[in-house]
Scaffold this motif. Sequence first.
Motif, PDB file in Angstrom:
ATOM      1  N   PHE A   1       0.805  -1.199   0.202  1.00  0.00           N
ATOM      2  CA  PHE A   1       0.015  -0.100   0.174  1.00  0.00           C
ATOM      3  C   PHE A   1       1.055   1.334  -0.148  1.00  0.00           C
ATOM      4  N   PHE A   2       0.962   2.160  -1.159  1.00  0.00           N
ATOM      5  CA  PHE A   2       1.956   3.108  -1.270  1.00  0.00           C
ATOM      6  C   PHE A   2       0.999   4.419  -1.245  1.00  0.00           C
ATOM      7  N   LEU A   3       1.217   5.387  -0.238  1.00  0.00           N
ATOM      8  CA  LEU A   3       0.412   6.688  -0.168  1.00  0.00           C
ATOM      9  C   LEU A   3       1.506   7.730  -0.296  1.00  0.00           C
ATOM     10  N   TYR A   4       1.229   8.814  -1.070  1.00  0.00           N
ATOM     11  CA  TYR A   4       1.958  10.152  -1.394  1.00  0.00           C
ATOM     12  C   TYR A   4       1.465  11.335  -1.420  1.00  0.00           C
ATOM     13  N   THR A   5       2.094  12.338  -1.460  1.00  0.00           N
ATOM     14  CA  THR A   5       1.828  13.711  -1.862  1.00  0.00           C
ATOM     15  C   THR A   5       2.015  14.148  -3.174  1.00  0.00           C
ATOM     16  N   ASP A   6       1.262  15.180  -3.891  1.00  0.00           N
ATOM     17  CA  ASP A   6       1.558  15.615  -4.952  1.00  0.00           C
ATOM     18  C   ASP A   6       3.163  16.091  -5.780  1.00  0.00           C
ATOM     19  N   GLY A   7       3.632  16.297  -4.477  1.00  0.00           N
ATOM     20  CA  GLY A   7       5.109  16.801  -4.852  1.00  0.00           C
ATOM     21  C   GLY A   7       5.849  15.692  -5.590  1.00  0.00           C
ATOM     22  N   LEU A   8       5.385  14.295  -5.522  1.00  0.00           N
ATOM     23  CA  LEU A   8       6.423  13.234  -5.985  1.00  0.00           C
ATOM     24  C   LEU A   8       5.851  13.272  -7.515  1.00  0.00           C
ATOM     25  N   THR A   9       4.504  12.968  -7.679  1.00  0.00           N
ATOM     26  CA  THR A   9       4.379  12.938  -9.100  1.00  0.00           C
ATOM     27  C   THR A   9       4.074  14.131 -10.062  1.00  0.00           C
ATOM     28  N   GLU A  10       4.059  15.274  -9.253  1.00  0.00           N
ATOM     29  CA  GLU A  10       4.204  16.672 -10.179  1.00  0.00           C
ATOM     30  C   GLU A  10       5.558  17.181 -10.199  1.00  0.00           C
ATOM     31  N   THR A  11       6.605  16.562  -9.756  1.00  0.00           N
ATOM     32  CA  THR A  11       7.751  17.020 -10.119  1.00  0.00           C
ATOM     33  C   THR A  11       8.112  16.879 -11.638  1.00  0.00           C
ATOM     34  N   LEU A  12       8.693  18.012 -11.991  1.00  0.00           N
ATOM     35  CA  LEU A  12       9.053  18.210 -13.479  1.00  0.00           C
ATOM     36  C   LEU A  12      10.411  18.085 -13.988  1.00  0.00           C
ATOM     37  N   ASN A  13      10.794  17.491 -15.006  1.00  0.00           N
ATOM     38  CA  ASN A  13      11.959  17.263 -15.682  1.00  0.00           C
ATOM     39  C   ASN A  13      12.418  18.560 -16.403  1.00  0.00           C
ATOM     40  N   GLU A  14      13.566  18.523 -16.994  1.00  0.00           N
ATOM     41  CA  GLU A  14      14.077  19.558 -17.680  1.00  0.00           C
ATOM     42  C   GLU A  14      13.449  20.017 -18.937  1.00  0.00           C
ATOM     43  N   HIS A  15      12.477  18.866 -19.325  1.00  0.00           N
ATOM     44  CA  HIS A  15      11.618  19.110 -20.567  1.00  0.00           C
ATOM     45  C   HIS A  15      10.230  19.721 -20.176  1.00  0.00           C
ATOM     46  N   GLY A  16      10.228  19.777 -19.169  1.00  0.00           N
ATOM     47  CA  GLY A  16       8.708  20.103 -18.442  1.00  0.00           C
ATOM     48  C   GLY A  16       7.643  19.215 -18.344  1.00  0.00           C
ATOM     49  N   GLU A  17       8.317  17.822 -18.338  1.00  0.00           N
ATOM     50  CA  GLU A  17       7.092  16.661 -18.284  1.00  0.00           C
ATOM     51  C   GLU A  17       6.985  16.141 -16.891  1.00  0.00           C
ATOM     52  N   GLU A  18       5.921  15.804 -16.180  1.00  0.00           N
ATOM     53  CA  GLU A  18       5.658  15.288 -14.827  1.00  0.00           C
ATOM     54  C   GLU A  18       5.998  13.780 -14.780  1.00  0.00           C
ATOM     55  N   PHE A  19       6.543  13.735 -13.547  1.00  0.00           N
ATOM     56  CA  PHE A  19       6.823  12.540 -13.013  1.00  0.00           C
ATOM     57  C   PHE A  19       5.687  11.453 -13.378  1.00  0.00           C
ATOM     58  N   GLY A  20       4.530  11.788 -12.943  1.00  0.00           N
ATOM     59  CA  GLY A  20       3.428  10.911 -13.338  1.00  0.00           C
ATOM     60  C   GLY A  20       3.046   9.581 -12.471  1.00  0.00           C
ATOM     61  N   VAL A  21       1.889   9.360 -12.469  1.00  0.00           N
ATOM     62  CA  VAL A  21       1.556   7.943 -11.757  1.00  0.00           C
ATOM     63  C   VAL A  21       1.961   6.886 -12.503  1.00  0.00           C
TER      64      VAL A  21
ATOM     65  N   PHE B   1      15.219  11.663 -12.757  1.00  0.00           N
ATOM     66  CA  PHE B   1      14.084  12.401 -13.637  1.00  0.00           C
ATOM     67  C   PHE B   1      14.170  13.748 -14.012  1.00  0.00           C
ATOM     68  N   ARG B   2      14.389  14.380 -12.594  1.00  0.00           N
ATOM     69  CA  ARG B   2      14.053  15.732 -12.605  1.00  0.00           C
ATOM     70  C   ARG B   2      15.354  16.331 -13.046  1.00  0.00           C
ATOM     71  N   GLY B   3      16.583  15.808 -12.982  1.00  0.00           N
ATOM     72  CA  GLY B   3      17.838  16.594 -13.635  1.00  0.00           C
ATOM     73  C   GLY B   3      18.102  17.631 -12.859  1.00  0.00           C
ATOM     74  N   LYS B   4      18.212  18.918 -13.555  1.00  0.00           N
ATOM     75  CA  LYS B   4      19.001  20.085 -12.826  1.00  0.00           C
ATOM     76  C   LYS B   4      17.549  20.691 -12.258  1.00  0.00           C
ATOM     77  N   ASN B   5      16.301  20.356 -12.531  1.00  0.00           N
ATOM     78  CA  ASN B   5      15.155  21.055 -11.881  1.00  0.00           C
ATOM     79  C   ASN B   5      15.152  20.748 -10.482  1.00  0.00           C
ATOM     80  N   ALA B   6      14.899  21.923  -9.908  1.00  0.00           N
ATOM     81  CA  ALA B   6      14.517  21.828  -8.366  1.00  0.00           C
ATOM     82  C   ALA B   6      13.251  21.407  -8.079  1.00  0.00           C
ATOM     83  N   TYR B   7      13.172  20.700  -6.629  1.00  0.00           N
ATOM     84  CA  TYR B   7      11.777  20.333  -6.312  1.00  0.00           C
ATOM     85  C   TYR B   7      10.965  21.473  -6.195  1.00  0.00           C
ATOM     86  N   SER B   8       9.745  21.579  -6.482  1.00  0.00           N
ATOM     87  CA  SER B   8       8.794  22.786  -6.188  1.00  0.00           C
ATOM     88  C   SER B   8       7.673  22.624  -5.196  1.00  0.00           C
TER      89      SER B   8
END
Length: 406
Positions: free
Chosen positions: A338-358, A387-394
């Motif tokens: 059973f895995f629970l998480y907040t949106d900071g995980l799946t909404e993290t962006l990489n350098e191309h603007g893509e979300e990590f996603g579900v 995945f995020r590369g040089k992008n900072a966590y938001s």
Amino acid sequence: MTAETLKNKFEIKELELNSLLEITQAINNNLAEASLYKIYNFILRANHNIKKLALFVLDDQWECKAFHSTAHDYGKIELDEKFLSVKEIEYLENEDPSLPFSEFDILIPIVHKNKTLAFVFTDGMKGEDGQPNEDFTFLQALSNIILVAIENKKLARKELKQEALRREMEIASNVQKYLFPENLPYGRGLKVVASYLPHHTVGGDYYDYIPINRNQFLICIADVSGKGIPAAILMSNFQASLRTLVRQTPNITAIVEELNYLILENAKGENFITFFGAIYDHSLKTMVYVNAGHNPPILMDKKKGTILLDQGTTILGSFKTLPFLNEGFLTDLDDFLFFLYTDGLTETLNEHGEEFGVDRLKKLLEKEKDGELKDLHQHVMSDLDEFRGKNAYSDDITLLSCNISV
């Protein structure tokens, strides 16, 4: 030089000295900035050699703080950008007299520690030789004294504000630390692991594991809107209310309805909370849950496969009565992740603007589901970093895993 001339010069110097003493005393008495500007303007109005003057000071933007005897109302005129690069005294060329600033013949930048604090525009300071007269030195001295003092006031206010903010964040951080459970079970049959990565000193995430009785426990995750002390206090009230309600009833629907009412009462609609809560029963092998606007947790069961737990209601604290409320109910659960998480995980962006996603998260969990939970979290964060590369966590990131095994 006649005795009369010497007497006049002496009286002028005495007047200037008294003026400097007056402004110094006003600074020492901690007069407000507006009062200091009034005194400055009054002193210079009394000097008949200064025909006209305008003082522009940098606050959030350039503003005229004092002017007199001018043809234009400089309180309503923006500082011309061409003057911003001036670092030394500049003699101004007379342009069209109808244009602002053309009525002045000298521009004096007031610079302190390589920072331009103000510009003094004046007229009437030139002597017969075309050079500034004796009153020019007094004008410079007076302007420097008052503007450096005002700059120091601004810096002191900024430091006090920063210290107050630092203290507020420290208090909020301490409040938040008490929200999280000190110990989580990690033994045969039941393992619970949590990881929390705040984006700032204080985040808005919350998780909990609450034993109800010998057979049942509640596991939950939540995310509050807003930051700082108000958000920390709201989440603290939320935690206290949840723990009290769980002792009173195992009915997850009743718990969620009461939490919604309490959040609305406490936050007055200014903040809301997303929440997921589930009660698992070891003896019955059942799970009942409500998802209140939160990211659907992922359940990986060896019999049922992968399930997103999305049944429930909307966010808590925005409606007096929840517009809908459905319980999710799962049976025959005795060997699952059973895995629970907040949106900071799946909404993290990489350098191309893509979300990590579900979908990417589900694939990772599928690969790691048979390993140790403590390792699982490390692998998730490692993949997220890559995945995020040089992008900072938001945003804050919270991971909460539960493994039930026979």
